[in-house]
Design an enzyme around this catalytic site. Structure first.
Site, PDB file in Angstrom:
ATOM      1  CE1 TYR A 146      -8.619   6.021   3.489  1.00 17.32           C
ATOM      2  CE2 TYR A 146      -8.926   8.069   2.275  1.00 17.32           C
ATOM      3  CZ  TYR A 146      -8.114   7.218   3.004  1.00 17.32           C
ATOM      4  OH  TYR A 146      -6.807   7.557   3.248  1.00 17.32           O
ATOM      5  CE  LYS A 184      -1.963   2.995  -1.228  1.00 15.54           C
ATOM      6  NZ  LYS A 184      -1.824   4.380  -0.739  1.00 15.54           N
TER       7      LYS A 184
HETATM    8  N1  LIG Z   1      -0.687   7.247   0.371  1.00 22.17           N
HETATM    9  C1  LIG Z   1      -1.402   8.359   0.398  1.00 22.17           C
HETATM   10  O1  LIG Z   1      -1.351   9.169  -0.550  1.00 22.17           O
HETATM   11  C2  LIG Z   1      -2.282   8.676   1.581  1.00 22.17           C
HETATM   12  C3  LIG Z   1      -3.065   9.844   1.528  1.00 22.17           C
HETATM   13  C4  LIG Z   1      -3.876  10.139   2.623  1.00 22.17           C
HETATM   14  C5  LIG Z   1      -3.890   9.322   3.735  1.00 22.17           C
HETATM   15  N2  LIG Z   1      -3.144   8.192   3.750  1.00 22.17           N
HETATM   16  C6  LIG Z   1      -3.210   7.337   4.939  1.00 22.17           C
HETATM   17  O2  LIG Z   1      -1.899   6.940   5.302  1.00 22.17           O
HETATM   18  C7  LIG Z   1      -1.932   5.633   5.892  1.00 22.17           C
HETATM   19  C8  LIG Z   1      -0.965   4.723   5.167  1.00 22.17           C
HETATM   20  O3  LIG Z   1      -1.383   4.617   3.802  1.00 22.17           O
HETATM   21  P1  LIG Z   1      -0.492   3.909   2.696  1.00 22.17           P
HETATM   22  O4  LIG Z   1      -0.515   4.771   1.495  1.00 22.17           O
HETATM   23  O5  LIG Z   1       0.796   3.504   3.279  1.00 22.17           O
HETATM   24  O6  LIG Z   1      -1.402   2.655   2.348  1.00 22.17           O
HETATM   25  P2  LIG Z   1      -1.146   1.062   2.520  1.00 22.17           P
HETATM   26  O7  LIG Z   1      -2.400   0.419   2.056  1.00 22.17           O
HETATM   27  O8  LIG Z   1       0.114   0.696   1.833  1.00 22.17           O
HETATM   28  O9  LIG Z   1      -0.957   0.913   4.085  1.00 22.17           O
HETATM   29  C9  LIG Z   1      -2.003   0.611   4.987  1.00 22.17           C
HETATM   30  C10 LIG Z   1      -1.517  -0.527   5.847  1.00 22.17           C
HETATM   31  O10 LIG Z   1      -2.497  -0.803   6.859  1.00 22.17           O
HETATM   32  C11 LIG Z   1      -2.698  -2.220   6.928  1.00 22.17           C
HETATM   33  N3  LIG Z   1      -4.050  -2.414   7.482  1.00 22.17           N
HETATM   34  C12 LIG Z   1      -5.232  -2.137   6.898  1.00 22.17           C
HETATM   35  N4  LIG Z   1      -6.239  -2.411   7.748  1.00 22.17           N
HETATM   36  C13 LIG Z   1      -5.674  -2.880   8.895  1.00 22.17           C
HETATM   37  C14 LIG Z   1      -6.185  -3.343  10.135  1.00 22.17           C
HETATM   38  N5  LIG Z   1      -7.504  -3.359  10.383  1.00 22.17           N
HETATM   39  N6  LIG Z   1      -5.319  -3.768  11.080  1.00 22.17           N
HETATM   40  C15 LIG Z   1      -3.981  -3.748  10.841  1.00 22.17           C
HETATM   41  N7  LIG Z   1      -3.437  -3.321   9.684  1.00 22.17           N
HETATM   42  C16 LIG Z   1      -4.273  -2.889   8.723  1.00 22.17           C
HETATM   43  C17 LIG Z   1      -2.495  -2.706   5.511  1.00 22.17           C
HETATM   44  O11 LIG Z   1      -2.207  -4.080   5.431  1.00 22.17           O
HETATM   45  C18 LIG Z   1      -1.326  -1.822   5.059  1.00 22.17           C
HETATM   46  O12 LIG Z   1      -0.095  -2.399   5.424  1.00 22.17           O
HETATM   47  C19 LIG Z   1      -3.375   5.178   5.829  1.00 22.17           C
HETATM   48  O13 LIG Z   1      -3.983   5.454   7.071  1.00 22.17           O
HETATM   49  C20 LIG Z   1      -3.973   6.051   4.742  1.00 22.17           C
HETATM   50  O14 LIG Z   1      -5.363   6.226   4.914  1.00 22.17           O
HETATM   51  C21 LIG Z   1      -2.339   7.848   2.702  1.00 22.17           C
END
Ligand SMILES: NC(=O)c1ccc[n+]([C@@H]2O[C@H](COP(=O)([O-])OP(=O)(O)OC[C@H]3O[C@@H](n4cnc5c(N)ncnc54)[C@H](O)[C@@H]3O)[C@@H](O)[C@H]2O)c1
Length: 313
Positions: A146, A184
């Site tokens: 990841y 999540k």
């Molecule tokens: N939440 C955190 O603490 C955190 C920390 C670091 C990075 N991030 C990054 O922030 C972004 C959002 O994370 P989040 O916490 O909202 O997680 P989340 O899992 O709630 O959101 C990710 C979204 O992407 C969608 N998704 C996944 N693969 C896909 C694809 N191939 N095509 C279309 N949609 C797809 C999922 O259905 C989901 O709605 C991500 O890129 C994650 O890596 C989040």
């Protein structure tokens, strides 16, 4: 520079950060059209109950994105779609979804001369031994696939912006917490996990001895920084944290306080070889370049979050 965007595309907009972002953008830019593309692999449609724009099911790593997004002609793209289950070990799957998906989004941006803001992750820094604030340009050491996919996305973004002159800005989130993350499951923030355990009357389970520290950033700050990132003076990556490292024991104390409980942690051995012991964002770059200063420390963020979860506000 995009001031009042016409057409805003949000990938991953049905997820935790994406849905909060979409709802904020629709308030700030009522005149703009917003399209969400999400494959709903880790999403909750309920997060979008107040969303007025269009939502399409779409895997951004597949060719269908070209039919669904090109026609929309976005001038601003927030790319948050990603596998966010950090324990997925299928390397091909992770790279296809996260990296190929990003490349497709960049192609859409190129066709439409759009500005791109994309989600990077503090996981790219790896398990840093020194307890110091992490600067964006420090050495990276992605320890799982990841983190590796995010690291490669950062490289691709830099290369693409150099070649095309388009603005591509990474927001390197630390540990984001707040309303809208329940779907999540075990990848929701520790704050939410501990809240659930304590609400059920259980002692909160922590790895021994709860003094591992993380930079926890409240969702409202993360969203504000993400929107500001489109105003970056150049293509770059910004840390998005609170700027403070706080312990898991601190979280338990605050949850006890705001829930009126007195549950002591139940400590157990950490089963993982790789576990980030300490993260703290150096927030000087985003402050200097965009004037962003987080508004929520852990006390204020947990208080507001608990008030929302408890239906008090
Ligand atoms: N939440 C955190 O603490 C955190 C920390 C670091 C990075 N991030 C990054 O922030 C972004 C959002 O994370 P989040 O916490 O909202 O997680 P989340 O899992 O709630 O959101 C990710 C979204 O992407 C969608 N998704 C996944 N693969 C896909 C694809 N191939 N095509 C279309 N949609 C797809 C999922 O259905 C989901 O709605 C991500 O890129 C994650 O890596 C989040």
């Amino acid at each position: 520079m995009v001031k009042q965007p016409n057409n805003i595309l949000i990938t991953g907009g049905a997820g935790f950060i994406g849905s909060n972002l979409a709802l904020t953008l629709q308030e700030i830019y009522p005149e703009s059209k917003i399209l969400i593309l999400d494959d709903f692999s880790s999403a909750n449609f309920k997060n979008l109950k107040k969303f007025k724009g269009e939502v399409l099911a779409c895997d951004v790593s597949s060719d269908e994105i070209f039919f669904k997004a090109d026609e929309f002609q976005p001038d601003l793209i927030f790319h948050l779609a990603s596998i966010t289950d950090t324990t997925v070990t299928d390397q091909e799957l992770m790279m296809r979804k996260n990296v190929d998906g990003f490349k497709n989004v960049l192609e859409i941006a190129y066709d439409n001369e759009a500005t791109v803001v994309y989600a990077s992750s503090a996981s790219v820094y790896g398990n840093v031994k020194e307890h110091i604030p992490l600067k964006e340009d420090r050495e990276k050491s992605p320890e799982n696939v990841y983190a590796f996919s995010k690291y490669i996305m950062d490289n691709i973004a830099e290369d693409f912006s150099e070649k095309t002159g388009l603005k591509v800005v990474g927001v390197r989130y630390f540990n984001v917490y707040g309303y809208g993350e329940a779907h999540k499951g075990k990848f929701a923030s520790m704050i939410y996990q501990l809240y659930r355990q304590m609400k059920a009357g259980k002692r909160p389970r922590l790895f021994k001895w709860g003094e591992q520290k993380r930079d926890f950033v409240y969702i409202k700050d993360a969203v504000e920084a993400t929107i500001l990132a489109k105003e970056a003076p150049h293509s770059t990556v910004y840390n998005v944290g609170s700027g403070e490292a706080r312990s898991f024991n601190d979280i338990v104390s605050l949850l006890n306080k705001y829930l009126g409980l007195d549950l002591q942690p139940d400590y157990f051995d950490c089963p993982y070889d790789f576990y980030q012991e300490y993260t703290q964002a150096d927030m000087s770059k985003i402050k200097e370049e965009l004037g962003f200063v987080p508004k929520y420390n852990l006390e204020k963020g947990i208080k507001e979050y608990v008030d929302i979860l408890e239906g008090r506000i």
